[in-house]
Design an enzyme around this catalytic site. Structure first.
Site, short mmCIF file in Angstrom:
data_model
loop_
_atom_site.label_atom_id
_atom_site.label_comp_id
_atom_site.label_asym_id
_atom_site.label_seq_id
_atom_site.Cartn_x
_atom_site.Cartn_y
_atom_site.Cartn_z
N HIS A 108 11.97 -13.49 84.66
CA HIS A 108 13.12 -12.98 84.16
C HIS A 108 14.32 -14.23 84.22
O HIS A 108 14.86 -14.22 85.29
CB HIS A 108 13.60 -11.69 84.47
CG HIS A 108 12.96 -10.57 84.14
ND1 HIS A 108 13.48 -9.61 83.26
CD2 HIS A 108 11.50 -10.25 84.20
CE1 HIS A 108 12.54 -8.70 83.06
NE2 HIS A 108 11.51 -9.01 83.63
N HIS A 151 12.77 -10.27 77.88
CA HIS A 151 13.30 -11.20 78.71
C HIS A 151 12.99 -12.63 78.51
O HIS A 151 11.85 -13.12 78.08
CB HIS A 151 12.88 -10.78 80.22
CG HIS A 151 11.38 -10.77 80.37
ND1 HIS A 151 10.77 -11.68 80.68
CD2 HIS A 151 10.71 -9.64 80.19
CE1 HIS A 151 9.38 -11.08 80.84
NE2 HIS A 151 9.48 -10.02 80.25
N GLU A 196 9.36 -6.79 74.15
CA GLU A 196 8.65 -5.57 74.62
C GLU A 196 9.19 -4.29 74.40
O GLU A 196 9.72 -3.66 75.33
CB GLU A 196 8.02 -5.70 76.22
CG GLU A 196 9.17 -6.00 77.10
CD GLU A 196 8.67 -6.18 78.59
OE1 GLU A 196 7.59 -5.54 78.77
OE2 GLU A 196 9.12 -7.26 79.09
N GLU A 249 3.91 -5.74 73.66
CA GLU A 249 4.48 -7.02 74.05
C GLU A 249 3.83 -8.15 73.56
O GLU A 249 2.54 -8.33 73.63
CB GLU A 249 4.60 -7.03 75.49
CG GLU A 249 5.54 -8.20 75.97
CD GLU A 249 5.65 -8.08 77.65
OE1 GLU A 249 5.04 -7.45 78.47
OE2 GLU A 249 6.61 -8.82 78.06
N ASP A 257 3.37 -13.65 78.32
CA ASP A 257 3.57 -12.14 79.09
C ASP A 257 2.83 -11.27 77.79
O ASP A 257 3.99 -11.40 76.34
CB ASP A 257 4.82 -12.00 79.44
CG ASP A 257 5.19 -10.70 79.94
OD1 ASP A 257 4.21 -9.92 80.09
OD2 ASP A 257 6.26 -10.60 80.34
N ASP A 296 -0.42 -4.53 80.89
CA ASP A 296 0.37 -5.60 81.12
C ASP A 296 0.00 -6.76 81.76
O ASP A 296 -0.19 -6.42 83.03
CB ASP A 296 1.97 -5.20 81.24
CG ASP A 296 2.91 -6.09 80.74
OD1 ASP A 296 2.74 -7.34 81.01
OD2 ASP A 296 4.18 -5.32 80.77
#
Ligand code: MN
Ligand code: MN
Length: 299
Positions: free
Chosen positions: A165, A157, A190, A284, A97, A86
């Site tokens: 976040h 998020h 995700e 993700e 992300d 990740d």
């Protein structure tokens, strides 16, 4: 509304993040040092002109999230394991992300394929004004119809400049929640998938290797003051590992770091482990919601 300049920065961060994610497979082999994977990914991000938005996470088997190598980590990738990589890239604080799963045993491929299907279904669903509970329910249905279970206490998020976040979440299960997405918001989606007979939840592990600035509690030591200042200027509120602060050999700086931690000027993220010890896969992407369409910036 986001300016063209900001959208461009998101697209650039997303492009770098997807290229680096696609090269994770070459780094993750049985016997590889985990610290070499983390540092290899972070070096690639830098080489492509991006900045790491958080330390590269390498999470093995029942570890779902928040493992990055501490200084001098000597752990290696075990044979026949399932490995989540990740990573986050930012350009001037605008974050992409993304994550993938590398299956070192063919038996796990269906687990990861299910996470990818759930992510795709969520991406089809997300528009301006979509209820986040609807997205969670689509993720849950996709995972369950494939014979697996979502991790219910991990979620996607919303992100803002220098903030990973920023309030709203995208659940991985259906829930009572009236929150809706809006135009010009950016979300990481995700899904985490585990076995049907698993708890389907994560619990905090004992260890933490990822930190972030909270508030300046004015540590007493001069080295601690300097280190906290360095953290604020280089990372702002973005997560970081101890590895980025100093070489593993500096005892004075290590003491300064522990002083900052004890003062609660920074917080620690515990490693998150599937509560029943089951294997976990993750997929993700980051999505930018425009006026009439959603764009996956990490494709
Ligand atoms: Mn991520
Ligand atoms: Mn994320």
């Amino acid at each position: 509304m986001l300016s063209e300049d900001i959208v461009k920065k998101y697209m650039q961060a997303g492009h770098i993040a997807s290229e680096v994610r696609n090269s994770a497979k070459q780094l993750v082999k049985a016997g590889a040092q985990i610290i070499d994977i983390c540092e290899g990914i972070e070096r690639l991000i830098r080489a492509k002109g991006g900045n790491s938005a958080f330390p590269c996470n390498v999470c093995i088997n029942d570890i779902a999230a928040h493992y990055t190598s501490p200084p001098k980590d000597n752990h290696v990738v075990p044979p026949d394991s399932i490995v989540k990589v990740d990573l986050g890239v930012h350009i001037d604080g605008y974050i992409a992300d993304t994550a993938t799963t590398i299956c070192l045993d063919r038996r796990y491929e269906d687990l990861f394929a299910t996470a990818q299907r759930a992510l795709q279904a969520a991406i089809v669903e997300i528009q301006p004004g979509t209820k986040v509970s609807k997205i969670g329910s689509v993720i849950q249905k996709t995972i369950e119809s494939n014979g697996f279970k979502p991790i219910s206490n991990l979620s996607g998020h919303k992100m803002d400049q220098y903030i990973i976040h920023s309030g709203k979440s995208i659940p991985n299960v259906g829930q009572m929640n009236g929150t809706k997405t809006e135009e010009w918001e950016v979300y990481a989606i995700e899904p985490f998938v585990t076995m049907n007979d698993a708890a389907g939840q994560v619990k905090n592990g004992r260890d933490s290797y990822i930190y972030r600035f909270l508030r300046d509690r004015k540590p007493k030591g001069i080295e601690a003051k300097i280190l906290l200042q360095k953290i604020r200027s280089s990372q702002r509120t973005l997560p970081f590992p101890e590895r980025w602060l100093y070489s593993g050999t500096s005892d004075g700086q290590r003491r300064a770091f522990l002083e900052i931690l004890a003062s609660k000027s920074i917080m620690a993220y515990p490693v998150l482990i599937e509560a029943s010890g089951s294997l976990v896969a993750q997929a993700e992407h980051t999505v930018l919601i425009k006026k009439d369409e959603s764009v996956v910036i990490t494709l």
